[in-house]
Design an enzyme around this catalytic site. Sequence first.
Site, short mmCIF file in Angstrom:
data_model
loop_
_atom_site.label_atom_id
_atom_site.label_comp_id
_atom_site.label_asym_id
_atom_site.label_seq_id
_atom_site.Cartn_x
_atom_site.Cartn_y
_atom_site.Cartn_z
N TYR A 270 -5.46 23.42 62.02
CA TYR A 270 -6.34 22.31 62.38
C TYR A 270 -6.67 21.37 61.23
O TYR A 270 -7.33 20.35 61.44
CB TYR A 270 -7.63 22.86 62.98
CG TYR A 270 -7.39 23.69 64.23
CD1 TYR A 270 -7.01 23.09 65.42
CD2 TYR A 270 -7.51 25.08 64.20
CE1 TYR A 270 -6.76 23.83 66.56
CE2 TYR A 270 -7.27 25.84 65.33
CZ TYR A 270 -6.89 25.21 66.50
OH TYR A 270 -6.64 25.96 67.63
N HIS B 250 -5.06 17.33 72.01
CA HIS B 250 -5.05 18.60 71.27
C HIS B 250 -4.62 18.31 69.85
O HIS B 250 -3.62 17.62 69.63
CB HIS B 250 -4.12 19.61 71.92
CG HIS B 250 -4.52 19.95 73.31
ND1 HIS B 250 -5.56 20.81 73.58
CD2 HIS B 250 -4.06 19.51 74.49
CE1 HIS B 250 -5.71 20.89 74.89
NE2 HIS B 250 -4.82 20.11 75.47
#
Length: 152
Positions: free
Chosen positions: A25, A102
């Site tokens: 991430y 996402h």
Amino acid sequence: MSAPLIFVLNGPNLNMLGTRQPEIYGAETIDDLETLCAETADGLGFAIDFRQTNLEGELISWVQEARARAAGVVINPAGYTHTSVALMDALLALDVPVIEVHISNIHKREAFRHHSYVSRAATGVIAGLGFAGYRLALLALSEILEEEDDDQ
């Protein structure tokens, strides 16, 4: 005339950005993401309502709120992408464009992440482009809303 309002909704664990699995991430935080979205929205003439929750029911309530308030929705449902029929149902009840985002490419991850209930309700899906996916989602909403205005 006031700027169109876009809801930017984020699901569980995204409050942990910057510390949770930075190899997937990245090192930027949810505050960095909010700043990016606010600056992008401002440049496109939008107002945004940026929110994050770890609670499925709260996320669904925000989607329901968007029915009356938002011109469009950008949503990263995180783990609820793969599990929440209730969230899908709430999104299907919207009459505004929805862009599913996402940060990671869910199709390169575990098999259970490859299916999204949310995608059935989404106008478009962006995955795997990191925070840039949010900027692209807002740009896409700008173009979609402009086309809708031209059609009226």
